[in-house]
Design an enzyme around this catalytic site. Sequence first.
Site, PDB file in Angstrom:
ATOM      1  NE  ARG A  96      -2.352  -1.464   3.411  1.00 12.93           N
ATOM      2  CZ  ARG A  96      -2.938  -1.662   4.724  1.00 12.93           C
ATOM      3  NH1 ARG A  96      -4.162  -1.546   4.842  1.00 12.93           N
ATOM      4  NH2 ARG A  96      -2.134  -2.268   5.685  1.00 12.93           N
ATOM      5  CG  HIS A 116      12.396 -21.008  14.431  1.00 12.51           C
ATOM      6  ND1 HIS A 116      12.350 -21.171  12.912  1.00 12.51           N
ATOM      7  CD2 HIS A 116      12.299 -19.639  14.629  1.00 12.51           C
ATOM      8  CE1 HIS A 116      11.920 -19.847  12.263  1.00 12.51           C
ATOM      9  NE2 HIS A 116      12.162 -19.056  13.272  1.00 12.51           N
ATOM     10  CG  ASP A 159       8.037 -15.488  16.957  1.00 11.87           C
ATOM     11  OD1 ASP A 159       7.712 -15.479  15.756  1.00 11.87           O
ATOM     12  OD2 ASP A 159       8.979 -14.979  17.191  1.00 11.87           O
ATOM     13  CG  HIS A 188      14.957 -18.358   9.163  1.00 10.74           C
ATOM     14  ND1 HIS A 188      13.861 -17.847   9.872  1.00 10.74           N
ATOM     15  CD2 HIS A 188      15.964 -18.224   9.663  1.00 10.74           C
ATOM     16  CE1 HIS A 188      14.335 -17.382  11.099  1.00 10.74           C
ATOM     17  NE2 HIS A 188      15.756 -17.633  11.189  1.00 10.74           N
ATOM     18  CE  LYS A 234       9.164 -17.370  12.591  1.00 13.26           C
ATOM     19  NZ  LYS A 234       9.075 -16.751  14.139  1.00 13.26           N
ATOM     20  CE  LYS A 256      19.325 -20.074  11.703  1.00 15.66           C
ATOM     21  NZ  LYS A 256      20.462 -18.923  11.469  1.00 15.66           N
TER      22      LYS A 256
END
Length: 507
Positions: A44, A246, A241, A184, A154, A188
């Site tokens: 936007r 992870h 989170d 991510h 995520k 790694k």
Amino acid sequence: MQPLVVIIFGGSGDLTKRKLMPSLYMLFKREELPEHFAILSIARTSFTNEEYRKHIREHLRKYTKTEEFNTEYADNFLKSVYHETLDPSSEDAYPALKKRLDELDNTIDNPGNYLYYLATPPVLYETIPLLLQKAGLNRPTEKKPGFKRIIVEKPFGHDLESARHLDHIYTSIFDENQIFRIDHFLGKETVQNILALRFANVVLEPLWNRNYIHHIEITAVENMGVEQRGGFYDQTGALKDMVQSHLLQVLAVCAMEPPVSFDADSFRNEIVKVYQSLKPMTPKEIRSQVVRGQYTASDAGKKHFSAYRQEEKVDPHSRTETYVAMQVNISNWRWDGVPFYIRTGKQMPTQVSEIVIHFKQTPHIMFSSLTHCPHPNRMIIRLNPNEGVVFTLSMKIPGSGFNMGEVPVEFTYDSLGGVPTGDAYARLLEDCIQGETTLFTRSDAVEASWRFLDPILQLWAQDPKIPLYGYPAGSWGPGAADRIIREEGTWTNPCKNLTKTNLYCEL
């Protein structure tokens, strides 16, 4: 490689500036993007193409390693970057998007190969796919036979019910091989190297089970607060989170059985089996095996740290956790009886992600001069920073008597002569461009992880008496977390430096 258009929804956002554009630039610099490509930012925020290129150039310089940034390469890369000022939540915007894609297709001779990246708040994860479907941009057509792939950040859902709902939407709009749920951590190099460490070394794999391993710690901590993500984080918290994505992914790679081969189905089948083997917790176990915390104001050294509740866009009465420590058990033949202790937190003393494998004590004091068994062997697998592996052995200290000491056997990636460990986002973007799904999370894994964590979230919501412990910013978290691991000893509080920790500890 075929021509390609990468469409980034949320092109003016933090993720695009810090991660996506630098990673795409690195792929361009390494000649790992198609010869004919375009990157289209959708947001936007109003930019002309030139204004947006200037905006991204500044952030490329800021977030790309100094030795990797090259003005000439950056300018050539940015010639293929465009911006379209659209509201991705509005159906009225998609005819204009379709028209812009037609123009770019004509420019680069693209048969309709589109890679959509949702770098947006999670509230749009449901809206954008539905609007892409209405615009006819979700599947190949006779005129546009190219592939259509979508990358979703995520968290994929915020509990089991929402994850199932979101999965139903995605699988009704796209085929599973079009959906790339990105984490991510799996990009790694050091996480992938766990597989090589385990399955390419015959000396280790026979020891990797309940017969020889006493317990395992997995730590992923940050020495920063929520920064500009207060609004998002206050609706999410550390469990959703970090743990759901992870930490459980890393746990699964540590605990999985060897796949038949390293392909998408074989690898992800074994990951799902670990998730399905996670032992469900009773309310009593949740109260005793899970500790949550929230950082409070503190003065560490010469620096003042604000409390979480003082952060921008955070509810001043928030009960969102910024720290979680928990004991996880796996009910299968290999791991029954071996506790996994995982923890994550913000405003810790340092930023480190690592796994510590604690092997069992020797069963017998062989040397009569010793009053106790030597220290158990440990293997530290450092995911970042200072990536590498340290394995501690007990050895005799030179001199009279028979005194024992710990000796580290060390390997660090920087000892490979400058071979880069690579950027996780760049690796995963490259895989997605090639249609390689191995390192992306499958829907059944997402559902299994939420099924394990849902009882914790529900109990926290139902019982306000469950403590949310405060901990001073810059500390290792609430003292209550120590009770979880007390039976095994104490948490391994890592230094930023992986090696020579007996000489100094960098934070």
